[in-house]
Design a protein around this motif. Structure first.
Motif, PDB file in Angstrom:
ATOM      1  N   LEU A 100       0.948   3.916  -2.900  1.00 14.20           N
ATOM      2  CA  LEU A 100       0.295   5.331  -2.612  1.00 14.20           C
ATOM      3  C   LEU A 100       1.136   6.473  -2.340  1.00 14.20           C
ATOM      4  O   LEU A 100       1.048   7.464  -2.192  1.00 14.20           O
ATOM      5  N   SER A 128      -4.767  10.994   3.493  1.00 15.68           N
ATOM      6  CA  SER A 128      -6.225  10.311   3.426  1.00 15.68           C
ATOM      7  C   SER A 128      -6.519  10.131   4.981  1.00 15.68           C
ATOM      8  O   SER A 128      -5.908   9.396   5.695  1.00 15.68           O
ATOM      9  N   LYS A 167       1.183  10.145   0.133  1.00 17.84           N
ATOM     10  CA  LYS A 167      -0.429  10.263  -0.018  1.00 17.84           C
ATOM     11  C   LYS A 167      -1.260   9.451   1.090  1.00 17.84           C
ATOM     12  O   LYS A 167      -2.151   9.885   1.568  1.00 17.84           O
ATOM     13  N   ILE A 168      -0.657   8.075   1.492  1.00 21.34           N
ATOM     14  CA  ILE A 168      -1.292   7.355   2.516  1.00 21.34           C
ATOM     15  C   ILE A 168      -1.868   8.117   3.856  1.00 21.34           C
ATOM     16  O   ILE A 168      -2.695   7.842   4.573  1.00 21.34           O
ATOM     17  N   SER A 200      -9.062   8.239   6.210  1.00 22.17           N
ATOM     18  CA  SER A 200      -9.192   6.721   6.447  1.00 22.17           C
ATOM     19  C   SER A 200      -7.609   5.857   6.286  1.00 22.17           C
ATOM     20  O   SER A 200      -7.417   5.171   6.576  1.00 22.17           O
ATOM     21  N   GLY A 201      -6.901   6.752   5.113  1.00 22.70           N
ATOM     22  CA  GLY A 201      -5.578   6.056   4.767  1.00 22.70           C
ATOM     23  C   GLY A 201      -4.893   6.021   5.987  1.00 22.70           C
ATOM     24  O   GLY A 201      -4.151   4.930   6.414  1.00 22.70           O
ATOM     25  N   VAL A 251       0.819  -1.160  -0.009  1.00 27.16           N
ATOM     26  CA  VAL A 251      -0.209  -0.052   0.021  1.00 27.16           C
ATOM     27  C   VAL A 251       0.755   1.346   0.008  1.00 27.16           C
ATOM     28  O   VAL A 251       0.541   2.186  -0.701  1.00 27.16           O
TER      29      VAL A 251
END
Lengths: 165, 201
Positions: free
Chosen positions: A111, A118, A114-115, A120-121, A107
């Motif tokens: 990503l 977010s 940027k994780i 939720s990220g 992940v």
């Protein structure tokens, strides 16, 4: 001579440190959200460095987990491991930890940082990093009891009803 | 869009490999090595039984062996391929310290009564191994002379009390490995899909 012990301590330390850093990152992300999202600020730089540490630590930890599993099966026959409740628990939680760290590495690689931007990220990424670290600590404690007969975490293991399954 | 599909496929593929690994990890049920192949056979562990000399038994008639392991004993195991163990049926073939059948509550000590039923006549040796942390192990051999059963009916009671069979912990472990870990894999795949969709947007 058993080679498994050579392969287990380094990544255990790194992944435990990563779990602590994930907790710190979650707090920083919540408290200093604006500063982190502003390029050039000191907080953004610190956040970026910690994110890289966690990412590469997870990669090294994942490789270490694979190494630990392979050398464990090289050192002892599966039948012997299955006869011991501590070893059964270690194998069970090892497989689960590998899945979690594989998820985190893929992940993050896909990503980028940027994780953390977010909502939720960053929660999923950060919390799973902490959960993975907790598993690693428990596996270390189980291994310590299996080898030395005791661990400082024995009260925690007793409270959790471990070793299981 | 294509890169998303590639990424999701990659995660799925790798997680499937991991889950498959969990299946493979239980693929050697016939392993019959004796404990000293890996563990150090040592007199540090104390292993005794109530059998004094050769046990006189009758084919098909159960008798009980009381086993006591101490000084750090963690697990006790009987495998049918060891010595003449295949000539007998055992009420219990594996026990760990603290299991319900362990009548000794102290850590590092196991006391268990195992009901043994001879399956054929002859002079045989029953072999039992125990293991402990630090790669220690010890074995105990019990000699048994099994004579022909001259009774016309099969006895319904054993010479002493028999042990209560328990669920094999390895079976429990296996079933959890085959259910919990695949579920975790599926949950992570779904989470990955959600993250890719939300964060990349």
């Amino acid at each position: 001579m058993a080679i498994h012990p050579v392969f287990i301590h380094f990544h255990t330390g790194i992944l435990t440190a990563n779990a602590v850093l994930c907790l710190i990152m979650i707090v920083l992300r919540v408290v200093f959200r604006e500063a982190i999202n502003t390029p050039g600020t000191k907080m953004a730089r610190i956040f970026h460095e910690l994110d890289l540490f966690i990412f590469w630590g997870n990669i090294i930890g994942l490789l270490g987990l694979f190494g630990g599993m392979v050398t464990g099966l090289m050192d002892w026959p599966l039948q012997a491991l299955l006869a011991n409740a501590y070893m059964r628990a270690k194998m069970f939680w090892s497989i689960m930890a590998v899945q979690i760290y594989l998820f985190l590495v893929i992940v993050r690689a896909k990503l980028g940082d940027k994780i953390w931007k977010s909502t939720s990220g960053f929660m999923i990424y950060g919390v799973l990093g902490i959960v993975g670290g907790a598993m690693i600590i428990l596996m270390g404690a189980l291994g310590g009891i299996a080898v030395y007969g005791t661990s400082i975490l024995e009260p925690v293991l007793d409270w959790l009803g471990m070793p299981w399954p | 869009m294509n890169s998303k599909i590639v990424s999701i496929t990659a995660i799925s593929f790798i997680l499937i490999i991991i889950v498959s690994g969990a299946f493979l990890a239980i693929g050697f049920p016939d392993q019959t090595s004796e404990c000293d192949v890996c563990h150090t056979n040592t007199s540090v562990l104390i292993l005794t039984s109530n059998a004094t000399g050769t046990v006189e038994a009758v084919n098909g008639v159960p008798f009980v062996i009381s086993i006591n392991g101490s000084n750090g004993v963690e697990a006790l195991k009987i495998v049918s391929d060891w010595a003449d163990n295949s000539k007998f049926s055992f009420s219990l073939m594996q026990i760990s310290d603290g299991d319900p059948d362990d009548s000794d509550a102290d850590t590092g000590e196991i006391s268990v009564d195992i009901s043994v039923t001879p399956l054929e006549t002859g002079s045989f040796t029953i072999r039992i191994w125990v293991a402990a942390p630090g790669q220690l192990s010890a074995s105990l051999d019990v000699s048994v002379d099994v004579s022909e059963n001259t009774s016309s009916t099969t006895p319904t009671t054993s010479t002493t009390t028999s042990a209560t069979p328990t669920q094999d912990p390895v079976e429990t472990w296996t079933s959890l490995m085959l259910t919990i870990n695949p579920i975790v894999a599926v949950v992570l795949i779904v989470l990955g899909f959600v993250l890719f969709k939300r964060v990349e947007r």
